[in-house]
Design an enzyme around this catalytic site. Structure first.
Site, PDB file in Angstrom:
ATOM      1  N   ASN A 151      33.953  70.852  25.379  1.00  0.00           N
ATOM      2  CA  ASN A 151      33.660  71.411  23.860  1.00  0.00           C
ATOM      3  C   ASN A 151      33.396  73.031  23.905  1.00  0.00           C
ATOM      4  O   ASN A 151      33.392  73.527  23.018  1.00  0.00           O
ATOM      5  CB  ASN A 151      32.394  70.570  23.360  1.00  0.00           C
ATOM      6  CG  ASN A 151      30.974  70.910  24.316  1.00  0.00           C
ATOM      7  OD1 ASN A 151      31.107  71.249  25.508  1.00  0.00           O
ATOM      8  ND2 ASN A 151      30.036  70.620  23.435  1.00  0.00           N
ATOM      9  N   GLU A 248      22.822  70.166  32.572  1.00  0.00           N
ATOM     10  CA  GLU A 248      22.941  70.391  30.945  1.00  0.00           C
ATOM     11  C   GLU A 248      23.656  69.420  30.427  1.00  0.00           C
ATOM     12  O   GLU A 248      24.747  69.175  30.508  1.00  0.00           O
ATOM     13  CB  GLU A 248      23.635  71.942  30.830  1.00  0.00           C
ATOM     14  CG  GLU A 248      23.009  72.994  31.386  1.00  0.00           C
ATOM     15  CD  GLU A 248      21.437  73.221  31.013  1.00  0.00           C
ATOM     16  OE1 GLU A 248      21.220  72.714  29.823  1.00  0.00           O
ATOM     17  OE2 GLU A 248      20.762  73.764  31.724  1.00  0.00           O
ATOM     18  N   CYS A 282      26.962  70.780  22.034  1.00  0.00           N
ATOM     19  CA  CYS A 282      25.660  70.170  22.593  1.00  0.00           C
ATOM     20  C   CYS A 282      24.464  70.584  21.420  1.00  0.00           C
ATOM     21  O   CYS A 282      23.434  69.880  21.561  1.00  0.00           O
ATOM     22  CB  CYS A 282      25.330  70.508  23.842  1.00  0.00           C
ATOM     23  SG  CYS A 282      25.709  72.543  24.169  1.00  0.00           S
ATOM     24  N   GLU A 458      20.669  77.377  32.303  1.00  0.00           N
ATOM     25  CA  GLU A 458      21.810  78.568  32.375  1.00  0.00           C
ATOM     26  C   GLU A 458      21.581  80.041  31.619  1.00  0.00           C
ATOM     27  O   GLU A 458      20.527  79.958  30.956  1.00  0.00           O
ATOM     28  CB  GLU A 458      23.066  77.877  31.853  1.00  0.00           C
ATOM     29  CG  GLU A 458      23.326  76.435  32.352  1.00  0.00           C
ATOM     30  CD  GLU A 458      24.992  76.150  32.742  1.00  0.00           C
ATOM     31  OE1 GLU A 458      25.448  75.822  31.584  1.00  0.00           O
ATOM     32  OE2 GLU A 458      25.073  76.454  33.790  1.00  0.00           O
TER      33      GLU A 458
HETATM   34  P1  NAD Z   1      31.267  64.030  30.061  1.00  0.00           P
HETATM   35  O1  NAD Z   1      30.156  63.766  30.751  1.00  0.00           O
HETATM   36  O2  NAD Z   1      32.297  62.853  29.798  1.00  0.00           O
HETATM   37  O3  NAD Z   1      32.306  64.808  31.239  1.00  0.00           O
HETATM   38  C1  NAD Z   1      31.787  66.033  31.598  1.00  0.00           C
HETATM   39  C2  NAD Z   1      32.539  66.395  32.865  1.00  0.00           C
HETATM   40  O4  NAD Z   1      32.140  65.350  33.866  1.00  0.00           O
HETATM   41  C3  NAD Z   1      34.049  66.324  32.935  1.00  0.00           C
HETATM   42  O5  NAD Z   1      34.503  67.212  33.814  1.00  0.00           O
HETATM   43  C4  NAD Z   1      34.373  65.060  33.376  1.00  0.00           C
HETATM   44  O6  NAD Z   1      35.653  64.927  33.780  1.00  0.00           O
HETATM   45  C5  NAD Z   1      33.208  64.851  34.853  1.00  0.00           C
HETATM   46  N1  NAD Z   1      33.150  63.504  35.137  1.00  0.00           N
HETATM   47  C6  NAD Z   1      33.276  62.416  34.449  1.00  0.00           C
HETATM   48  N2  NAD Z   1      32.810  61.487  35.262  1.00  0.00           N
HETATM   49  C7  NAD Z   1      32.411  61.970  36.472  1.00  0.00           C
HETATM   50  C8  NAD Z   1      31.821  61.446  37.660  1.00  0.00           C
HETATM   51  N3  NAD Z   1      31.665  60.067  37.513  1.00  0.00           N
HETATM   52  N4  NAD Z   1      31.606  62.409  38.327  1.00  0.00           N
HETATM   53  C9  NAD Z   1      31.615  63.607  38.374  1.00  0.00           C
HETATM   54  N5  NAD Z   1      32.147  64.367  37.325  1.00  0.00           N
HETATM   55  C10 NAD Z   1      32.505  63.463  36.648  1.00  0.00           C
HETATM   56  O7  NAD Z   1      31.207  65.071  28.903  1.00  0.00           O
HETATM   57  P2  NAD Z   1      32.168  65.620  28.022  1.00  0.00           P
HETATM   58  O8  NAD Z   1      32.769  64.423  26.810  1.00  0.00           O
HETATM   59  O9  NAD Z   1      33.290  66.430  28.534  1.00  0.00           O
HETATM   60  O10 NAD Z   1      31.238  66.640  27.051  1.00  0.00           O
HETATM   61  C11 NAD Z   1      30.448  66.319  26.072  1.00  0.00           C
HETATM   62  C12 NAD Z   1      28.926  66.205  26.472  1.00  0.00           C
HETATM   63  O11 NAD Z   1      28.426  67.392  27.192  1.00  0.00           O
HETATM   64  C13 NAD Z   1      28.033  65.839  25.332  1.00  0.00           C
HETATM   65  O12 NAD Z   1      26.968  65.084  25.618  1.00  0.00           O
HETATM   66  C14 NAD Z   1      27.264  67.286  24.991  1.00  0.00           C
HETATM   67  O13 NAD Z   1      26.171  67.172  24.486  1.00  0.00           O
HETATM   68  C15 NAD Z   1      27.363  67.744  26.624  1.00  0.00           C
HETATM   69  N6  NAD Z   1      27.106  69.166  26.482  1.00  0.00           N
HETATM   70  C16 NAD Z   1      26.017  69.817  27.019  1.00  0.00           C
HETATM   71  C17 NAD Z   1      25.568  71.054  26.944  1.00  0.00           C
HETATM   72  C18 NAD Z   1      24.515  71.644  27.194  1.00  0.00           C
HETATM   73  O14 NAD Z   1      24.365  72.821  27.934  1.00  0.00           O
HETATM   74  N7  NAD Z   1      23.372  70.820  27.384  1.00  0.00           N
HETATM   75  C19 NAD Z   1      27.043  71.914  26.690  1.00  0.00           C
HETATM   76  C20 NAD Z   1      28.129  71.456  26.330  1.00  0.00           C
HETATM   77  C21 NAD Z   1      28.310  69.982  26.326  1.00  0.00           C
END
Ligand code: NAD
Length: 491
Positions: A151, A248, A282, A458
């Site tokens: 995102n 995060e 997020c 961060e």
């Molecule tokens: P996601 O958890 O599906 O994926 C995040 C990353 O983790 C991707 O690169 C994915 O390929 C990887 N991944 C997936 N399974 C894994 C595993 N088993 N081991 C290691 N890596 C793995 O999240 P998303 O859909 O890409 O992003 C959306 C989410 O991110 C939302 O929940 C949003 O709130 C959160 N987000 C948080 C922040 C913050 O700073 N708090 C910022 C942006 C997005």
């Protein structure tokens, strides 16, 4: 279709060892943008090996020189800002103005962290013995692993990569499988800026590649941004290997509006925070906690504004809300809207997907939402706003704090006493006054409490904490065995 998007390992663009590929798709029209190499554990291993080889000389490069490379990174991103933003919009759907903002965060972060090349401040303090000196220094850790979501495909990686690099670490980056092309374009920036080979390595792929990075013993730090579900899995695996982890994760952010608020200002801010990036930030506002007296006027104004929002392909001028990232995200929003209806919330606008190619959903608003409903507690990650009515500031703050997540919150009021009480009592990592829940600046710590994070932050100076170890140094220039050594007071 453009050419194959590859991994970048040890200074070369390479295919995955298995030769397997996947496709990156434009969510606004479902067209394939490019094929991408799908990495497995062996590709991650090669990338970690390259980062290990590059580490000794990168660590010893004087930090001001590393900082100068980061300044050059900032200049190259500036020159490529428009191209990066357009590719981002095509790949994950956010509207072009927001994509430009995403890229700008990386420019800001590169200048800010470039400056750390001449700071990386440690400290000295008085010591107990004569003729002795003490200091604490920040030291690099080694190879760090970065796992990022789709995102904020450039901003979020930059918040991790730039502090990691200026501190003298080498990096293996596993970006989201939804944004491989823009991630590769971001790596090209570092190549043009003159980063030595092996210092930054890119491994394309999905969960399996992320997991291989988390479990590789040579990777001493994992910095993860993504969903709470994935983040906690990463945490457990990395903890078992004694790694330092920065998480995060998800959010369920609220704006509180008190009766004395500026209605027009609140309407604009809520609209932008709830429906900007199609609710997929997020920090997106997904709860509106509103005092009884202003509720109906505010809902009327929000519904009016939501009706006029232009939904479409984010590359088109005038479009304000783009598509969701993929078909699964669209289905998830549909399911939550059904849950909201079943729970007894009142649908005021939206509540349906748009009948066209692409993953579009109408900006949606529920009123009569109760704090215990699922739509008021769980992260939907789409353009859905739930309105909860309250009588007082105290009730509003309690509801804000009652959800599992704790990323950002906001209050609209003209009353300075109420604003300061809110600052004191809201338990999120970020608090806004008379401003939506989105729009962080890179010089302040970014992150959340409870299920949003694990206490790390961060951005700001705090970003360095994830990527450095403290080294305490004692220098005895007395030439004799002093009492502290005899008593063994230091343990
Ligand atoms: P996601 O958890 O599906 O994926 C995040 C990353 O983790 C991707 O690169 C994915 O390929 C990887 N991944 C997936 N399974 C894994 C595993 N088993 N081991 C290691 N890596 C793995 O999240 P998303 O859909 O890409 O992003 C959306 C989410 O991110 C939302 O929940 C949003 O709130 C959160 N987000 C948080 C922040 C913050 O700073 N708090 C910022 C942006 C997005």
């Amino acid at each position: 279709m453009t050419e194959l998007v590859r991994n970048y390992i040890g200074g070369r663009w390479v295919d995955s060892r298995s030769g397997t590929v996947f496709e990156t798709v434009n969510p606004a029209n479902e067209q394939v943008i490019a094929p991408v190499v799908l990495s497995a554990a062996e590709d991650v291993e090669a990338a970690v090996e390259a980062a290990k080889v590059a580490y000794p000389s990168w660590r010893l490069m004087p930090a001001p020189r590393r900082g100068e490379i980061l300044y050059q990174v900032a200049r190259v991103i500036e020159a490529r800002k428009e191209a990066l933003a357009r590719l981002m919009t095509q790949e994950m759907g956010k509207v072009l103005s927001e994509a430009r903002g995403d890229v700008q965060e990386a420019i800001d972060m590169a200048y800010y962290m470039g400056g750390e090349g001449r700071r990386l401040l440690g400290y000295t303090a008085p010591v107990e013995m004569p003729d002795k000196f003490g200091m604490a220094l920040r030291d690099s850790v080694g190879v760090v692993g970065l796992i990022t979501p789709w995102n904020f495909p450039i901003a979020v990686p930059s918040w991790k990569m730039l502090p990691a690099l200026v501190a003298g670490n080498t990096v293996v980056w596993k970006p989201s499988e939804f944004t491989p092309a823009v991630s590769a374009a971001f790596v090209e920036v570092f190549i043009e800026a003159g980063l030595p080979e092996g210092v930054l390595n890119l491994v394309q792929g999905a969960g399996a590649a992320g997991e291989a990075l988390v479990t590789n013993p040579a990777v001493r730090v994992i910095s993860f941004t993504g969903s709470t579900e994935t983040g906690l899995k990463v945490y457990v695996k990395a903890a078992a290997l004694g790694k330092k982890v920065s998480l995060e994760m998800g959010g369920k952010n609220a704006i509180i509006v008190l009766d004395d608020a500026n209605l027009e200002l609140a309407t604009k801010a809520i609209t932008w925070s709830a429906y900007g990036t199609t609710g997929q930030r997020c920090t997106a506002t997904s709860r509106l906690i509103v005092q009884r007296g202003i509720k109906s006027a505010l809902i009327d104004a929000l519904v009016e504004r939501a009706k006029s929002l232009q939904v479409g392909d984010g590359l088109i001028d005038g479009v304000e809300v783009g598509p969701l990232v993929d078909a699964k995200a669209l289905e998830k929003v549909e399911q939550y809207v059904a849950v909201g209806r079943d729970e007894g919330a009142r649908l005021m606008i939206g509540g349906e997907r748009l009948d066209r190619a692409g993953y579009f959903y109408a900006p949606t608003l529920f009123s009569d939402v109760k704090p215990e409903m699922r739509i008021a507690r769980e992260e939907i990650f789409g353009p859905v706003l739930s309105v909860i009515e309250v009588d007082s500031l105290e009730e509003a703050v309690a509801i804000n704090n009652s959800v599992p997540y704790g990323l950002s919150s906001s209050i609209f009021t003209e009353n300075v006493n109420a604003a300061f009480r809110a600052i004191r009592d809201l338990t999120t990592g970020i608090v806004y006054i008379n401003h939506g829940t989105t729009g962080a600046e890179i010089q302040f710590p970014f992150g959340g409490t409870r299920a949003t994070g694990n206490g790390m932050r961060e951005a700001g100076q705090t970003a360095l904490d994830s990527f450095t170890e403290w080294k305490s140094v004692y220098i005895d220039y007395s030439g004799r065995l002093q009492r502290a050594q005899i008593d063994n007071r230091e343990g």
